[in-house]
Write an enzyme that holds these catalytic residues in place. Structure first.
Site, PDB file in Angstrom:
ATOM      1  N   ARG A  89       0.977   7.695   3.856  1.00  0.00           N
ATOM      2  CA  ARG A  89       0.605   7.835   5.311  1.00  0.00           C
ATOM      3  C   ARG A  89       0.192   9.239   5.755  1.00  0.00           C
ATOM      4  O   ARG A  89       0.914  10.174   5.223  1.00  0.00           O
ATOM      5  CB  ARG A  89       1.850   7.098   6.257  1.00  0.00           C
ATOM      6  N   GLU A 131      -5.367   9.445  12.176  1.00  0.00           N
ATOM      7  CA  GLU A 131      -6.434   8.684  11.676  1.00  0.00           C
ATOM      8  C   GLU A 131      -6.920   7.913  12.886  1.00  0.00           C
ATOM      9  O   GLU A 131      -6.211   7.323  13.724  1.00  0.00           O
ATOM     10  CB  GLU A 131      -5.901   8.093  10.681  1.00  0.00           C
ATOM     11  N   HIS A 164      -9.633   5.897   4.110  1.00  0.00           N
ATOM     12  CA  HIS A 164      -8.624   4.939   3.846  1.00  0.00           C
ATOM     13  C   HIS A 164      -8.987   3.744   3.044  1.00  0.00           C
ATOM     14  O   HIS A 164      -8.958   2.750   3.595  1.00  0.00           O
ATOM     15  CB  HIS A 164      -8.091   4.503   5.176  1.00  0.00           C
TER      16      HIS A 164
END
Length: 320
Positions: free
Chosen positions: A239, A268, A286
């Protein structure tokens, strides 16, 4: 009565077709995650939500919904730090995830980033596309060889082990790992080290593979980055907020480490301009699970969790 299900973002056709066969489905087509206001409405308007990364099921939301209509959040993905799990449980809402479906795809992306960063592949592709490449030269864009080097894995769960297997058996890498609990059987030749700093100091490549959440927020910060060797590279497929992005940018700008490969970001989808400007950073949008068969498997596993819940059975991947 047919349970009313909200699917928070567009899913593969196979997943939607199966959901429609059992549930009264509302399929949200917005590309952005649910806001807190939308998450609150979802808790009141639906019996279940198939939730996705970033949907704001925060403690604030659950504080406003002490007895919601929604009874289960079936998360699409293994990471669920966008859900306030304790608050959900206190409101009587079950939370599940999809752990096994993402392991191999995420490990593959880690190896992709390792190779791209070590061999300067992103920088090289930009050179070719810019028209600036003048042809092969003996000393052009010399990167690093990863075969036979030492890999450090931060977090030795399913994904961490899958990365280590690929690196050891595919590239002959020596494996070290840091994990909060003792791993009795790593499943391959691997050495568990007692501290994060020792791992960072002793490895040529470090891959971060821990879950997100408060316990791992900024786990990789100035101190651990300072321990890395100047030729070492950092890879994050966990993460974004596990890594202190400001500290990482500083380490790269000062060339205290050789490079970083990132598939996730602290805020993000915002990526700092300073990070975008660094040729030593390989930046992916991602892509960890971005393969059709993987996303289908994730959606079908989420539906397995929903089906079990509404059949009165144990939810197979329940996290709260």
């Amino acid at each position: 009565m047919t349970p009313k299900l909200l699917i928070s973002r567009t899913m593969p056709d196979r997943v939607v077709t199966r959901a429609l066969a059992r549930y009264d489905v509302t399929l949200r087509e917005d590309l952005d995650p649910l806001t807190e206001a939308q998450a609150l409405a979802a808790l009141y308007d639906h019996d279940a939500v198939l939730t996705t990364l970033g949907d704001a099921f925060t403690a604030t939301v659950f504080a406003q919904a002490p007895a919601p209509r929604c009874r289960i959040l079936a998360n699409f993905g293994v990471g669920y730090n966008h859900i306030a799990v304790a608050a959900a449980k206190a409101s009587g809402v079950v939370v599940s995830n999809t752990p096994g479906a993402v392991t191999d795809a995420t490990a593959d992306i880690a190896l992709t980033l390792m190779l791209m960063t070590a061999r300067r592949a992103g920088e090289g592709e930009r050179l070719v596309r810019s028209g600036g490449w003048k042809g092969w030269q003996p000393t052009q864009m010399l990167g690093q060889h990863i075969t036979g080097k030492r890999l450090g894995v931060v977090g030795f769960g399913r994904i961490g082990k899958a990365i280590a297997r690929r690196a050891h058996f595919g590239f002959g890498m020596e494996i070290m790992f840091f994990n909060r609990s003792t791993v009795e059987d790593p499943g391959m030749p691997a050495t568990q080290v007692a501290s994060l700093t020792a791992l960072m100091a002793g490895c040529d490549v470090v891959v971060v593979a821990v879950p997100g959440g408060a316990a791992t927020h900024h786990l990789i910060g100035s101190e651990s980055l300072a321990a890395m060797q100047p030729h070492a590279i950092l890879i994050n497929i966990a993460r974004g907020d596990v890594v202190d992005e400001t500290a990482l940018i500083d380490a790269l700008q000062q060339r205290r480490i050789a490079g970083a490969g990132l598939d996730v970001y602290e805020h993000e989808p915002l990526v700092p301009p300073a990070l975008l400007a660094l040729d030593s950073a390989v930046l992916l949008p991602h892509l960890g699970t971005a393969a059709l068969e993987v996303r289908e498997a994730m959606g079908l596993m989420a539906l397995d969790n929903l089906d079990a819940f509404f059949d009165g059975q144990e939810v197979p991947n329940r996290v709260a």
